[in-house]
Design a protein around this motif. Structure first.
Motif, mmCIF file in Angstrom:
data_model
loop_
_atom_site.group_PDB
_atom_site.id
_atom_site.type_symbol
_atom_site.label_atom_id
_atom_site.label_comp_id
_atom_site.label_asym_id
_atom_site.label_seq_id
_atom_site.Cartn_x
_atom_site.Cartn_y
_atom_site.Cartn_z
ATOM 1 N N PHE A 40 -24.494 31.759 102.866
ATOM 2 C CA PHE A 40 -25.235 32.551 101.885
ATOM 3 C C PHE A 40 -25.094 31.994 100.472
ATOM 4 O O PHE A 40 -25.859 32.353 99.573
ATOM 5 C CB PHE A 40 -24.958 34.060 101.973
ATOM 6 N N LEU A 41 -24.178 31.037 100.269
ATOM 7 C CA LEU A 41 -24.173 30.298 99.008
ATOM 8 C C LEU A 41 -25.467 29.508 98.866
ATOM 9 O O LEU A 41 -26.000 29.363 97.758
ATOM 10 C CB LEU A 41 -22.969 29.360 98.935
ATOM 11 N N ASP A 42 -26.002 29.002 99.996
ATOM 12 C CA ASP A 42 -27.279 28.280 99.941
ATOM 13 C C ASP A 42 -28.362 29.158 99.318
ATOM 14 O O ASP A 42 -29.133 28.710 98.470
ATOM 15 C CB ASP A 42 -27.726 27.868 101.348
ATOM 16 N N ARG A 43 -28.405 30.416 99.752
ATOM 17 C CA ARG A 43 -29.422 31.340 99.240
ATOM 18 C C ARG A 43 -29.164 31.680 97.767
ATOM 19 O O ARG A 43 -30.085 31.706 96.954
ATOM 20 C CB ARG A 43 -29.422 32.615 100.083
ATOM 21 N N LEU A 45 -26.044 19.652 83.912
ATOM 22 C CA LEU A 45 -27.447 19.839 83.563
ATOM 23 C C LEU A 45 -27.589 20.369 82.141
ATOM 24 O O LEU A 45 -28.470 19.930 81.376
ATOM 25 C CB LEU A 45 -28.095 20.813 84.558
ATOM 26 N N THR A 46 -26.717 21.294 81.754
ATOM 27 C CA THR A 46 -26.764 21.846 80.397
ATOM 28 C C THR A 46 -26.389 20.799 79.367
ATOM 29 O O THR A 46 -26.964 20.752 78.268
ATOM 30 C CB THR A 46 -25.840 23.078 80.283
ATOM 31 N N ALA A 47 -25.435 19.939 79.695
ATOM 32 C CA ALA A 47 -25.061 18.859 78.770
ATOM 33 C C ALA A 47 -26.250 17.934 78.519
ATOM 34 O O ALA A 47 -26.505 17.529 77.374
ATOM 35 C CB ALA A 47 -23.881 18.070 79.335
ATOM 36 N N ARG A 48 -26.988 17.608 79.579
ATOM 37 C CA ARG A 48 -28.172 16.758 79.409
ATOM 38 C C ARG A 48 -29.252 17.485 78.607
ATOM 39 O O ARG A 48 -29.956 16.871 77.797
ATOM 40 C CB ARG A 48 -28.712 16.333 80.776
ATOM 41 N N TYR A 85 -14.405 27.981 97.366
ATOM 42 C CA TYR A 85 -14.187 27.765 95.936
ATOM 43 C C TYR A 85 -14.701 26.396 95.509
ATOM 44 O O TYR A 85 -15.386 26.264 94.491
ATOM 45 C CB TYR A 85 -12.710 27.887 95.604
ATOM 46 N N ASP A 86 -14.375 25.362 96.290
ATOM 47 C CA ASP A 86 -14.805 23.997 95.951
ATOM 48 C C ASP A 86 -16.327 23.885 95.955
ATOM 49 O O ASP A 86 -16.912 23.221 95.091
ATOM 50 C CB ASP A 86 -14.207 22.988 96.932
ATOM 51 N N ARG A 109 -21.323 23.068 93.391
ATOM 52 C CA ARG A 109 -22.756 23.312 93.508
ATOM 53 C C ARG A 109 -23.320 24.239 92.447
ATOM 54 O O ARG A 109 -24.538 24.228 92.192
ATOM 55 C CB ARG A 109 -23.066 23.872 94.898
ATOM 56 N N ILE A 110 -22.472 25.028 91.812
ATOM 57 C CA ILE A 110 -22.946 25.934 90.762
ATOM 58 C C ILE A 110 -22.371 25.541 89.403
ATOM 59 O O ILE A 110 -23.111 25.129 88.501
ATOM 60 C CB ILE A 110 -22.598 27.396 91.090
ATOM 61 N N LEU A 111 -21.059 25.649 89.237
ATOM 62 C CA LEU A 111 -20.469 25.424 87.915
ATOM 63 C C LEU A 111 -20.662 23.987 87.434
ATOM 64 O O LEU A 111 -21.217 23.754 86.354
ATOM 65 C CB LEU A 111 -18.980 25.787 87.929
#
Length: 204
Positions: A66-69, A140-143, A126-127, A132-134
């Motif tokens: 459900f992390l995929d979703r 992406l935000t840095a770019r 956690y990994d 995949r998120i943090l």
């Protein structure tokens, strides 16, 4: 004499996975992740218990499912914007897209809470969340910030560190809000975070 037939519902592998994940989200609205069992999930589907193990190795593996979703739901409102496909109203873009992201998190509130619980007891979950998120959003935000600097809109001097601070702030605020008995409205969360983002990136 009529013969009663017992027809099995035909499901594609993706349909079956989706049904199990739907059942998981429904179960998590009633119990914490630590109490979740295969039986608690599968009794909400028309499938057998053994079917679970055809698609998932364990409850922890289901959390990755459900992390995929959640990953798709969280990325969708902000990906295009952070990839530089925003409008000339860049201050308004921040409000719109961050608010849409918090709304998406609120829609999946039980799964978001469960994922946080799973991350605290499962290293693999956690990994996956961190990667995949943090980490994804930090890079992406840095770019994105670097692009705003090149456009002459931002005077940030260390895009990577600023991006990490902003994303970790979003994550901490979201996690705290999800666990509150009376959570803040996601639109207010989006407005608050957007004001901080705009002040940090643009000085506005």
């Amino acid at each position: 004499m009529a013969v009663r037939s017992h027809q099995r519902i035909r499901r594609s592998p993706q349909m079956a996975r989706d049904e199990i994940i739907d059942a998981t989200e429904a179960a998590l609205a009633e119990m914490p992740f630590s109490a979740l069992t295969v039986d608690a999930v599968m009794k909400r589907t028309g499938m057998t218990r053994s079917s679970f193990y055809h698609y998932f190795k364990s409850v922890d593996d289901l959390a990755l499912g459900f992390l995929d979703r959640l990953e798709k739901a969280i990325r969708e409102p902000v990906d295009d914007w952070l990839h530089g496909r925003g409008t000339d109203d860049y201050l308004g873009d921040t409000h719109r897209h961050l608010t849409d992201m918090f709304v998406a998190m609120d829609v999946h509130r039980p799964a978001m809470i469960a994922l946080g619980q799973a991350s605290s007891i499962s290293e693999s979950v956690y990994d996956a969340w961190r990667e995949r998120i943090l980490d994804y959003f930090v890079d992406l935000t840095a770019r994105f910030i670097l692009q705003q600097m090149m456009l002459g809109r931002s005077k940030v001097t260390d895009p990577q560190r600023v991006a990490r601070a902003l994303i970790l702030m979003n994550n901490a605020l979201s996690s705290d809000n999800l666990l509150r008995a009376e959570p803040d409205d996601p639109h207010e969360m989006g407005r608050t975070c957007a004001n901080i983002w705009n002040a940090t990136i643009y000085g506005s």
